[in-house]
Write an enzyme that holds these catalytic residues in place. Structure first.
Site, PDB file in Angstrom:
ATOM      1  N   LYS A 168       0.777  -1.184  -0.131  1.00 19.34           N
ATOM      2  CA  LYS A 168       0.106  -0.038  -0.015  1.00 19.34           C
ATOM      3  C   LYS A 168       0.901   1.102  -0.061  1.00 19.34           C
ATOM      4  O   LYS A 168       1.570   1.576   0.751  1.00 19.34           O
ATOM      5  CB  LYS A 168      -0.873  -0.231   1.337  1.00 19.34           C
ATOM      6  N   GLY A 219       7.178   5.427   7.860  1.00 19.59           N
ATOM      7  CA  GLY A 219       6.471   6.297   7.906  1.00 19.59           C
ATOM      8  C   GLY A 219       6.638   6.901   9.261  1.00 19.59           C
ATOM      9  O   GLY A 219       7.553   7.005   9.673  1.00 19.59           O
ATOM     10  N   SER A 220       5.665   7.921   9.605  1.00 18.11           N
ATOM     11  CA  SER A 220       5.916   8.718  10.703  1.00 18.11           C
ATOM     12  C   SER A 220       5.992   8.057  12.163  1.00 18.11           C
ATOM     13  O   SER A 220       5.417   6.767  12.031  1.00 18.11           O
ATOM     14  CB  SER A 220       4.948   9.853  10.832  1.00 18.11           C
ATOM     15  N   THR A 221       6.428   8.577  13.063  1.00 15.49           N
ATOM     16  CA  THR A 221       6.265   7.753  14.360  1.00 15.49           C
ATOM     17  C   THR A 221       5.020   7.855  15.024  1.00 15.49           C
ATOM     18  O   THR A 221       4.428   6.763  15.542  1.00 15.49           O
ATOM     19  CB  THR A 221       7.495   8.866  15.305  1.00 15.49           C
ATOM     20  N   ALA A 222       4.228   8.820  14.766  1.00 16.72           N
ATOM     21  CA  ALA A 222       2.588   8.752  15.257  1.00 16.72           C
ATOM     22  C   ALA A 222       2.063   7.648  14.571  1.00 16.72           C
ATOM     23  O   ALA A 222       1.261   6.896  15.378  1.00 16.72           O
ATOM     24  CB  ALA A 222       2.257  10.235  15.120  1.00 16.72           C
ATOM     25  N   GLY A 224       3.273   5.075  13.107  1.00 20.23           N
ATOM     26  CA  GLY A 224       3.923   3.669  13.707  1.00 20.23           C
ATOM     27  C   GLY A 224       3.581   3.031  14.957  1.00 20.23           C
ATOM     28  O   GLY A 224       3.316   1.907  15.161  1.00 20.23           O
ATOM     29  N   GLU A 241       9.853   1.511  10.576  1.00 21.36           N
ATOM     30  CA  GLU A 241      11.170   2.639  10.030  1.00 21.36           C
ATOM     31  C   GLU A 241      10.517   3.869  10.134  1.00 21.36           C
ATOM     32  O   GLU A 241       9.598   4.149   9.302  1.00 21.36           O
ATOM     33  CB  GLU A 241      11.552   2.134   8.739  1.00 21.36           C
ATOM     34  N   CYS A 275      13.977  10.407   5.615  1.00 26.88           N
ATOM     35  CA  CYS A 275      13.909   9.850   7.309  1.00 26.88           C
ATOM     36  C   CYS A 275      15.223  10.371   7.526  1.00 26.88           C
ATOM     37  O   CYS A 275      15.379  10.831   8.820  1.00 26.88           O
ATOM     38  CB  CYS A 275      13.626   8.720   7.217  1.00 26.88           C
ATOM     39  N   GLU A 371      11.103  16.973  13.839  1.00 27.41           N
ATOM     40  CA  GLU A 371      11.185  16.533  12.722  1.00 27.41           C
ATOM     41  C   GLU A 371      10.662  17.710  11.675  1.00 27.41           C
ATOM     42  O   GLU A 371       9.384  17.605  11.476  1.00 27.41           O
ATOM     43  CB  GLU A 371      10.765  15.334  12.532  1.00 27.41           C
TER      44      GLU A 371
HETATM   45  P1  NAD Z   1       2.634   8.585   7.527  1.00 28.54           P
HETATM   46  O1  NAD Z   1       3.081   7.841   8.997  1.00 28.54           O
HETATM   47  O2  NAD Z   1       1.723   9.717   7.429  1.00 28.54           O
HETATM   48  O3  NAD Z   1       2.192   7.510   6.466  1.00 28.54           O
HETATM   49  C1  NAD Z   1       2.836   6.570   5.907  1.00 28.54           C
HETATM   50  C2  NAD Z   1       2.010   5.392   5.687  1.00 28.54           C
HETATM   51  O4  NAD Z   1       1.093   4.817   6.470  1.00 28.54           O
HETATM   52  C3  NAD Z   1       1.125   5.807   4.403  1.00 28.54           C
HETATM   53  O5  NAD Z   1       0.974   4.777   3.370  1.00 28.54           O
HETATM   54  C4  NAD Z   1      -0.200   5.967   5.217  1.00 28.54           C
HETATM   55  O6  NAD Z   1      -1.359   5.838   4.257  1.00 28.54           O
HETATM   56  C5  NAD Z   1      -0.295   4.986   5.924  1.00 28.54           C
HETATM   57  N1  NAD Z   1      -1.155   5.136   7.256  1.00 28.54           N
HETATM   58  C6  NAD Z   1      -2.123   6.150   7.784  1.00 28.54           C
HETATM   59  N2  NAD Z   1      -2.637   5.763   8.583  1.00 28.54           N
HETATM   60  C7  NAD Z   1      -2.254   4.588   9.018  1.00 28.54           C
HETATM   61  C8  NAD Z   1      -2.573   3.738   9.967  1.00 28.54           C
HETATM   62  N3  NAD Z   1      -3.529   4.176  11.035  1.00 28.54           N
HETATM   63  N4  NAD Z   1      -2.199   2.287   9.853  1.00 28.54           N
HETATM   64  C9  NAD Z   1      -1.312   2.036   9.010  1.00 28.54           C
HETATM   65  N5  NAD Z   1      -0.748   2.859   8.261  1.00 28.54           N
HETATM   66  C10 NAD Z   1      -1.431   4.111   8.144  1.00 28.54           C
HETATM   67  O7  NAD Z   1       4.068   9.229   7.105  1.00 28.54           O
HETATM   68  P2  NAD Z   1       4.359  10.115   5.763  1.00 28.54           P
HETATM   69  O8  NAD Z   1       3.947  11.687   6.172  1.00 28.54           O
HETATM   70  O9  NAD Z   1       4.027   9.505   4.808  1.00 28.54           O
HETATM   71  O10 NAD Z   1       5.865  10.065   5.840  1.00 28.54           O
HETATM   72  C11 NAD Z   1       6.757  10.883   6.537  1.00 28.54           C
HETATM   73  C12 NAD Z   1       7.271  10.333   7.664  1.00 28.54           C
HETATM   74  O11 NAD Z   1       7.955   9.056   7.461  1.00 28.54           O
HETATM   75  C13 NAD Z   1       8.477  10.896   8.439  1.00 28.54           C
HETATM   76  O12 NAD Z   1       8.413  11.142   9.671  1.00 28.54           O
HETATM   77  C14 NAD Z   1       9.674  10.355   8.195  1.00 28.54           C
HETATM   78  O13 NAD Z   1      11.063  10.265   8.753  1.00 28.54           O
HETATM   79  C15 NAD Z   1       9.239   8.830   7.922  1.00 28.54           C
HETATM   80  N6  NAD Z   1      10.071   7.958   7.118  1.00 28.54           N
HETATM   81  C16 NAD Z   1      10.869   7.205   7.791  1.00 28.54           C
HETATM   82  C17 NAD Z   1      11.779   6.361   7.018  1.00 28.54           C
HETATM   83  C18 NAD Z   1      12.806   5.373   7.775  1.00 28.54           C
HETATM   84  O14 NAD Z   1      13.051   4.502   6.955  1.00 28.54           O
HETATM   85  N7  NAD Z   1      12.841   5.348   8.962  1.00 28.54           N
HETATM   86  C19 NAD Z   1      11.717   6.396   5.808  1.00 28.54           C
HETATM   87  C20 NAD Z   1      11.030   7.497   4.977  1.00 28.54           C
HETATM   88  C21 NAD Z   1      10.411   8.194   5.871  1.00 28.54           C
END
Ligand code: NAD
Length: 467
Positions: A168, A219-222, A224, A241, A275, A371
């Site tokens: 996804k 994705g984001s920590t929140a 995650g 991650e 990230c 961040e």
């Molecule tokens: P996000 O957490 O908003 O979204 C990431 C993914 O999660 C999207 O596909 C989103 O649709 C999905 N998502 C949304 N709600 C969800 C839920 N309740 N359950 C499961 N999945 C859900 O993050 P973003 O804004 O797309 O990305 C930016 C963030 O990602 C930044 O904090 C960045 O540091 C982090 N990031 C981390 C890494 C790493 O490898 N550590 C790499 C790239 C980005």
């Protein structure tokens, strides 16, 4: 553009709904994109579950062949994929092309790994073997900053280990991923890989689904944390991650003129939406003024624009929400520090912010502590390197960090004290498919890439035979 389809059970299908994908450089609708319903998510999981036994039983040599074939397909279609990536994500076409070829390289890397049976004990009384078995259906959830290559952190090791997948992408960057799904449709048996899209409403469903054995999430920590909570009821494996607030620490023996271009690149590549971008820069007081001036010169000269235009170095922010968030942090930084380059939002369509250097700012300011994930870099003065490391470590995040120095012994000793999953010396944010990658503290759980990353897509199974 409207010819995008989901891939479910080996078939390209329309979404039960559609959604608009916006080009962040123009704010115009780039494409109508399928949006999967919950029923389609369930179909995708069912297809992956049905395909699992045969794929798990397929010899690993065959699975490797499939990964190699996918790498070939990606390379053969690099121009089309890169163009889509630039249009939906915003990054300059050269960077998008690099991401596409990198994606192919990550698939190819995993064709070189194996999952051999490890003999733990072979003695008079017993033979004990450790086997690595596939888990089942994997949910791969990807963010919008590197839609293809972050997907390639997950898909090739999962497939190599014999798992099947539901992938996804993020709602604002689904197009290159769906195109890839279409291109590789026949490279794998039906149902082994499925691609669905959503409007941020299916990630939770995928995470809670009883037939999914693991979620590999970037994705984001929140979010995650939501994944971790959502996975608990079914005791799913998770790899998370997450976000970071990487510090770079520049020691007093560094020549600002030589180091500034690399420091700039470390902070501003992909417009800071990485990230492991360098998100706060600590510079020794003896070279602070000169370093600030050098960075400001580079920022002033950077060409910001539509990623499809020749010469563009930095594109727009990827989406409106992120654009607003970075503007808010920038406004706050104007009160807590001194903007010496950029700091403005051009009066034009698109989510553009000029690359910005903020000096005379310190820990406690939002731009330093949070961040930013955008093209605004705080440069912080320090006098004692040990204190700089302590300040770098005083963060809930622990993804990456870097030490910049001429004296490598000194740098090494400080690198050992950094609390992060990766520490670089005289570089930042270097990733490779054979180097394990993961975050400490609130930057994540588990590891991707390398042999350790592959192992996370397996269940360890011990066979213990009496003699
Ligand atoms: P996000 O957490 O908003 O979204 C990431 C993914 O999660 C999207 O596909 C989103 O649709 C999905 N998502 C949304 N709600 C969800 C839920 N309740 N359950 C499961 N999945 C859900 O993050 P973003 O804004 O797309 O990305 C930016 C963030 O990602 C930044 O904090 C960045 O540091 C982090 N990031 C981390 C890494 C790493 O490898 N550590 C790499 C790239 C980005």
């Amino acid at each position: 553009m409207s010819d995008f389809k989901l891939l479910i059970g080996g078939k390209l299908v329309a979404g039960d709904q559609t959604m608009d994908v916006i080009n962040p450089a123009t704010e115009e609708v780039l494409a109508k994109c399928p949006r999967a319903s919950k029923a389609q998510l369930n179909e995708a999981v069912a297809a992956a579950k049905a395909a699992f036994p045969a794929w798990a039983a397929t010899p690993i040599a065959e699975r490797k062949k499939a990964l190699g074939a996918i790498a070939d397909i990606i390379e053969a279609n690099a121009a089309e994929l890169a163009r889509l990536l630039t249009q939906e994500q915003g990054k300059p076409i050269g960077d998008a092309t690099g991401e596409v070829y990198g994606t192919a390289a990550f698939f190819r890397y995993f064709t070189m790994l194996d999952l051999p049976v490890k003999v733990i004990d072979d003695s008079e009384n017993r033979r004990v073997e450790a086997h690595r078995k596939p888990l089942g259906v994997i949910g791969a959830i990807v963010p919008w900053n590197f839609p293809l290559i972050l997907m390639a952190f997950k898909v090739p090791p999962a497939l190599l280990a014999g798992n099947t997948l539901v992938v996804k992408p993020a709602p604002t960057t689904p197009l290159a991923t769906l195109k890839l799904g279409e291109l590789i449709k026949d490279a794998l048996p039906a149902g082994v890989i499925n691609f669905i899209t959503d409007a941020n409403d299916l990630g939770g469903e995928l995470t809670a689904h009883p037939d999914v054995r693991k979620i590999s999430f970037t994705g984001s920590t929140a979010t995650g944390a939501k994944v971790m909570a959502g996975a608990a009821a079914t005791l799913k494996r998770i790899t998370l991650e997450l976000g970071g607030n990487d510090a770079g620490i520049v020691l007093d023996d560094v020549d600002p003129k030589t180091a500034a271009p690399q420091l700039f690149q470390s902070a501003f590549q992909n417009n800071g939406q990485v990230c492991i971008a360098m998100k706060r820069l600590y510079v020794h007081e003896s070279i602070y003024d000169e370093m600030c001036d050098e960075l400001a010169k580079i920022a002033d000269a950077a060409i910001v624009g539509n990623g499809l235009e020749q010469g563009t170095q930095l594109g727009p922010l990827q989406n409106k929400m992120q654009f607003e968030k970075v503007k808010e942090l920038l406004d706050d930084a104007k009160k807590t520090g001194k903007v010496i380059a950029g700091g403005t939002v051009p009066d034009q369509a698109g989510y553009f912010i000029k690359p910005t250097i903020v000096r005379d700012i310190t820990d406690g300011a939002r731009l330093v502590d949070e961040e930013q994930f955008g093209p605004v870099l705080p440069v912080i003065k320090y006098s004692d390197p040990e204190d700089a490391v302590a300040r770098a470590n005083a963060s809930p995040y622990g993804l990456g960090g870097s030490i910049w120095a001429t004296d490598l012994d000194r740098a090494y000793k400080l690198a050992e004290k950094m609390e992060s999953g990766s520490v670089w010396v005289n570089k930042h944010a270097e990733l490779a498919p054979n180097i394990p990658f993961g975050g400490s503290k609130m930057s994540g759980i588990g590891t991707e890439l390398g042999e350790e990353g592959l192992a996370e897509f397996t269940q360890l199974k011990i066979i213990n035979i009496a003699r």
